[in-house]
Design an enzyme around this catalytic site. Structure first.
Site, PDB file in Angstrom:
ATOM      1  N   GLY A  91      44.559  54.787  32.385  1.00  0.00           N
ATOM      2  CA  GLY A  91      45.412  54.351  31.490  1.00  0.00           C
ATOM      3  C   GLY A  91      45.903  53.035  31.551  1.00  0.00           C
ATOM      4  N   ARG A  94      49.606  48.934  33.489  1.00  0.00           N
ATOM      5  CA  ARG A  94      50.618  47.678  33.374  1.00  0.00           C
ATOM      6  C   ARG A  94      50.598  47.049  32.110  1.00  0.00           C
ATOM      7  NH1 ARG A  94      47.335  42.491  36.140  1.00  0.00           N
ATOM      8  NH2 ARG A  94      45.308  43.121  35.434  1.00  0.00           N
ATOM      9  N   ASP A 126      52.588  48.298  40.569  1.00  0.00           N
ATOM     10  CA  ASP A 126      53.841  47.858  40.177  1.00  0.00           C
ATOM     11  C   ASP A 126      53.795  47.458  38.572  1.00  0.00           C
ATOM     12  OD1 ASP A 126      52.400  45.333  39.997  1.00  0.00           O
ATOM     13  OD2 ASP A 126      53.224  44.481  41.700  1.00  0.00           O
ATOM     14  N   GLY A 127      52.809  47.568  37.948  1.00  0.00           N
ATOM     15  CA  GLY A 127      52.799  47.364  36.671  1.00  0.00           C
ATOM     16  C   GLY A 127      52.857  45.861  36.268  1.00  0.00           C
ATOM     17  N   ARG A 184      38.990  52.113  24.165  1.00  0.00           N
ATOM     18  CA  ARG A 184      37.750  51.816  24.930  1.00  0.00           C
ATOM     19  C   ARG A 184      36.868  53.346  25.153  1.00  0.00           C
ATOM     20  NH1 ARG A 184      41.019  48.857  28.844  1.00  0.00           N
ATOM     21  NH2 ARG A 184      42.547  48.588  27.244  1.00  0.00           N
ATOM     22  N   ASP A 255      35.952  52.029  31.170  1.00  0.00           N
ATOM     23  CA  ASP A 255      37.239  51.861  30.716  1.00  0.00           C
ATOM     24  C   ASP A 255      37.486  50.240  30.272  1.00  0.00           C
ATOM     25  OD1 ASP A 255      37.167  51.992  33.871  1.00  0.00           O
ATOM     26  OD2 ASP A 255      38.682  50.786  33.410  1.00  0.00           O
ATOM     27  N   ASN A 256      36.654  49.388  30.606  1.00  0.00           N
ATOM     28  CA  ASN A 256      36.607  47.951  30.271  1.00  0.00           C
ATOM     29  C   ASN A 256      35.588  47.805  28.948  1.00  0.00           C
ATOM     30  OD1 ASN A 256      38.587  47.538  31.987  1.00  0.00           O
ATOM     31  ND2 ASN A 256      37.109  46.671  33.507  1.00  0.00           N
TER      32      ASN A 256
END
Length: 491
Positions: A91, A94, A126-127, A184, A255-256
């Site tokens: 998901g 970031r 940490d996003g 995607r 996912d890309n």
């Protein structure tokens, strides 16, 4: 007419799919934000006024200090195969989709901010993004667009001196990127893996309605099959364009992979300097799964994983038939692109061997890929100065002469006007690509507080087939200090 930042028009169709597809979330502001870069070309896609670069509301909106009217901030959920290994939930860890802007041409643009803080999908991360990676994606996506290859676009970078910890301590930044959609392959894989076929169908209907409306008149089974065929052929063409331009994505996880066949998620990417079929830009990929010469097969493998997620919307037999079209599409597209790179107007049986032997020569001599084809564009049989220009690019001049002895009569048999051939080749073979050292130069200057190099590079790469005499050094092979640059997934 252009619009101010708070006058953009929004229609958040993805948000209407329902909360199972995303997490509603607002960005986490960074302290003391400042504008690093602003792209007027991307702003025009939103009908956004160029003066937005000096509008404090732009900075505040990107940094999450204000919410623009009509937006619906959210982080999307998906899964994926990462380096061939199934990961059941990923998901936007970031990235936050602010909303879907509609311009006056009725085009739909996702406005996504990357590095906007943690989400439910951050997996203890940490996003955040770092200045280094945002500069690379900002310039990489615009370089790709300049080459005419489908890609996300980059609107702006906002920086902050807040520390972010990667391989070392760096400063934070947020990238604003645009795409018709960020859906995607992995979005479909997630719901299929959970057995939630109604969500797979609902997502497919959403994508077809907004981005493949020409298929809506077909019966359902035929419509899904035609849509899958379009996704597969778009992907095959995209990978073929990467091949011809010498580009390596670096992390071709499912996912890309964009459902629209656009270049998505710029991480440890790289354009070839010295030609190397096994080039790997990512030091996190020691086995070379995503090497330059592996991309065509990885693209096919990823399309097969998408097919698995779409069953029973499409049958297994139909999926296998469409996957065969990937091979044909890729091979045909590469053949067309390479003929254009060599200035070959017609097709002859000898062409395959001629092209193959050239790439063997480039491999054996580690010749700079972009510089060679740009120089070849000006080659003319019998003109000594133009042959000598090629000698400066290829270390084995005897082997080059052997190849030119086959190439010269071949182009003469086309009976094309030499000036037309040169003009066509110069419009096909760029003078400039985003070399890794060039991006690194922009990064180092930006880290020292000088952002001008970013804009200089962007302006050159928006027109990479022009000469740009004042910036000819941007086309140089890597300087000594840059020969050992290493990139990772955090890049």
């Amino acid at each position: 007419m252009r619009r101010a930042i708070d006058q953009l028009q929004w229609d958040n169709a993805y948000a209407r799919l329902g909360a199972v597809f995303y997490q509603p979330i607002r960005p986490t502001p960074l302290p003391a934000p400042y504008l690093v870069a602003f792209n007027p070309d991307a702003a025009a896609l939103l009908d956004l006024d160029e003066t937005a670069a000096t509008d404090p509301r732009l900075l505040a909106a990107i940094n999450g200090e204000i919410e623009l009217p009509g937006t619906h901030p959210l982080a999307t959920i998906y899964a994926g195969h990462q380096f061939g290994v199934w990961v059941p939930q990923l998901g936007d860890g970031r990235a936050i989709l602010l909303g879907e802007a509609i311009n006056r041409r009725h085009e739909r643009w996702d406005v996504q901010i990357k590095g906007a803080g943690p989400t439910a999908f951050s997996r203890m991360g940490d996003g955040r993004a770092v200045l280094r990676s945002t500069i690379r994606e900002y310039l990489g996506s615009e370089a790709m667009h300049g080459l005419g290859i489908p890609s996300t676009r980059a609107l702006a970078i906002v920086g902050s001196n807040a520390p972010v910890y990667r391989e070392r301590t760096e400063t934070a930044a947020v990238l604003v990127r645009l795409a018709p959609t960020h859906v995607r392959f992995g979005t479909f894989e997630l719901f299929a893996s959970r057995g939630e076929r109604t969500h797979v169908a609902r997502l497919a209907d959403h994508v077809i309605e907004l981005y493949f409306p020409e298929l809506l008149t077909l019966p359902a089974a035929e419509r899904y099959r035609a849509w899958y065929r379009s996704v597969v052929t778009r992907t095959a063409r995209l990978v073929a364009q990467w091949t011809a331009s010498g580009f390596t994505h670096g992390v071709l996880n499912t996912d890309n992979m964009s459902i629209l066949g656009i270049t998505l998620d710029y991480g440890p990417f790289g354009w070839l300097d010295a030609y190397d079929r096994a080039f790997v830009p990512n030091h996190s990929d020691p086995d070379g799964r995503y090497a330059f010469n592996q991309q065509p097969m990885v693209g096919l493998w990823n399309c097969a994983r998408l097919a698995e997620a779409l069953i029973p919307l499409i049958t297994r037999e139909a999926a296998l038939e469409v996957l065969e079209e990937y091979r044909r599409t890729y091979e045909s597209e590469v053949d067309t692109l390479l003929h254009a790179k060599l200035g070959l107007v017609t097709r002859e049986p000898v062409d395959g061997a001629l092209i193959s032997s050239l790439f063997d020569l480039l491999q054996a001599t580690a010749t700079d890929y972009t510089r060679f084809f740009r120089t070849l564009s000006r080659y003319a049989p019998g003109e000594t100065s133009r042959r000598e220009a090629l000698y400066r690019e290829v270390s084995d001049t005897a082997a080059l002469d052997t190849w030119l002895a086959r190439y010269a009569p071949r182009i003469l048999r086309d009976d094309a006007d030499p000036a037309d051939r040169e003009r066509q080749m110069l419009g096909t073979n760029p003078a400039f690509v985003l070399r890794t050292w060039l991006a690194e130069d922009a990064i180092r200057q930006a880290q020292a507080g000088n952002f001008e190099r970013i804009e200089e590079i962007r302006r050159v790469l928006r027109a990479p087939f022009d000469e740009h005499a004042d910036f000819a050094h941007f086309a140089a092979a890597p300087p000594e200090w840059a020969r050992e640059l290493a990139l990772s997934c955090s890049s």
